[in-house]
Design an enzyme around this catalytic site. Structure first.
Site, PDB file in Angstrom:
ATOM      1  N   ASP A 202      31.860-119.338  75.206  1.00 54.02           N
ATOM      2  CA  ASP A 202      32.465-118.209  74.845  1.00 54.02           C
ATOM      3  C   ASP A 202      32.274-117.794  73.685  1.00 54.02           C
ATOM      4  O   ASP A 202      31.445-117.873  72.556  1.00 54.02           O
ATOM      5  CB  ASP A 202      33.127-117.654  75.478  1.00 54.02           C
ATOM      6  N   GLY A 225      29.258-119.043  71.658  1.00 48.73           N
ATOM      7  CA  GLY A 225      27.837-118.848  71.307  1.00 48.73           C
ATOM      8  C   GLY A 225      27.040-118.075  72.685  1.00 48.73           C
ATOM      9  O   GLY A 225      28.007-117.607  73.593  1.00 48.73           O
ATOM     10  N   PHE A 227      25.164-117.851  76.391  1.00 50.74           N
ATOM     11  CA  PHE A 227      24.631-118.884  77.186  1.00 50.74           C
ATOM     12  C   PHE A 227      23.464-117.713  77.631  1.00 50.74           C
ATOM     13  O   PHE A 227      22.765-118.217  78.722  1.00 50.74           O
ATOM     14  CB  PHE A 227      25.783-117.889  78.750  1.00 50.74           C
ATOM     15  N   HIS A 245      28.961-111.822  88.381  1.00 47.45           N
ATOM     16  CA  HIS A 245      29.462-110.055  88.641  1.00 47.45           C
ATOM     17  C   HIS A 245      29.578-109.062  87.918  1.00 47.45           C
ATOM     18  O   HIS A 245      29.402-107.556  88.178  1.00 47.45           O
ATOM     19  CB  HIS A 245      30.624-110.385  89.835  1.00 47.45           C
TER      20      HIS A 245
END
Length: 338
Positions: A202, A225, A227, A245
């Site tokens: 995360d 980090g 994604f 979402h």
């Protein structure tokens, strides 16, 4: 005018003023009022106010308003006791609504909803309200960021246990929880399966806030980090739990492509999301409200149907292998690299 019309008028009027009820609930949740009232015995308003360091008269007025909706019971002498609804605000209640009561009306979310009409013109309400994107705001306001993490870890549909129970992780060695918050899902999975290890991936400020005692005795490690820039390679399972979402289609595809790049041919991707029902007469009211929350926070981000998720997966190089319901509002979509 018929009685039915009067009933509809009253119910609609209360829905229109629902923001007032939400704000009062937040007020008492911040004060942990529900925890301060014994489940078995009533509490005097004066003692309750003193324990909270607030004035008794305005607190009494707030609790009377909630009691009109079945949240707490207040008698004519100002004695306060619990109802089934107010017990749900206690932090020790299973699937407590305490964190929900505090999260939904935080300043960042509250003000973004004031700018909801911006979404109808292609803009992002949160950015119109705050001049920054949602995750930038949470980084700049760490108290709200940690409240968000606590809310996600304590989502009232018990999704973390539901996920751990609905999928067979018994032959899985390493899981990467992508955008995994404080790691609650991994902890529930690891508690059931002795051979599983996990990585919480995360943003740096989220990872930094995870205390060592929440890392399952070393079976969970952390990595900070983005994604969009790459993920730890070679895990058996990659999980995206209520992540996609938050993003419009083009960014959701980029996240899926990052997962695909990190995965081996034997890896599997688990997308954990609620599946949108296009017909509101049979869908969940909660999910339509979450869809609107995505609009308020992120503009074009949204809930999606199973078919829409399947299309995103195909474009990112995946086959949708299986869809498994859980005991909560989310389903598990298992995807394999092509």
């Amino acid at each position: 005018m018929s009685g039915g019309d009067d009933d509809d008028r009253l119910e609609l009027d209360l829905l229109i003023r629902g923001f007032q009820v939400s704000r009062i609930i937040r007020l008492v949740a911040d004060l942990e009022i529900a925890d301060r009232i014994d489940p078995e015995r009533p509490t005097n308003i004066a003692g309750l106010a003193d324990a909270c360091g607030v004035l008794a008269e305005p607190l009494l007025r707030a609790l009377r308003a909630l009691a009109a909706f079945g949240i707490f019971r207040v008698d004519a002498e100002g004695t306060v006791s619990h109802t089934p609804r107010s017990l749900l605000l206690r932090t020790d209640t299973p699937d407590s609504l305490h964190h929900s009561a505090r999260f939904w009306t935080t300043r960042g979310s509250w003000r973004a909803w004031e700018f909801l009409e911006a979404a109808l013109h292609g803009k992002v309400p949160h950015e119109e309200a705050w001049g920054t994107d949602r995750f930038g705001y949470l980084s700049d306001n760490p108290a709200e960021g940690r409240l968000f993490d606590a809310f996600m870890a304590n989502f009232p549909d018990d999704r973390h246990n539901a996920l751990a129970a609905a999928y067979d992780f018994s032959n899985v060695g390493l899981i990467v929880d992508v955008g995994g918050g404080n790691g609650e899902s991994l902890r529930r999975i690891i508690a059931r399966h002795a051979g599983v290890r996990g990585i919480v991936f995360d943003r740096p400020e989220v990872i930094a806030a995870i205390p060592s005692e929440m890392l399952a005795g070393g079976r969970i490690t952390t990595q900070a980090g983005s994604f969009f820039d790459g993920l730890p390679p070679g895990a058996d399972r990659y999980m995206l739990i209520r992540v996609l979402h938050d993003w419009p289609d083009e960014d959701a595809r980029r996240i899926l492509q990052s997962c695909r790049a990190a995965m081996s041919d034997d890896s599997r991707l688990l997308i954990v999301e609620a599946l949108m029902e296009p017909d509101p007469s049979v869908g969940s009211r909660t999910e339509y409200l979450i869809d609107m929350q995505m609009m308020a926070m992120f503009g074009r981000a949204r809930e999606r149907t199973q078919s829409e998720y399947g299309g995103l997966l195909a474009e990112a190089g995946f086959d949708l292998v299986k869809v498994s319901p859980t005991a909560s509002s989310v389903s598990i979509m298992e995807a394999a690299p092509r």
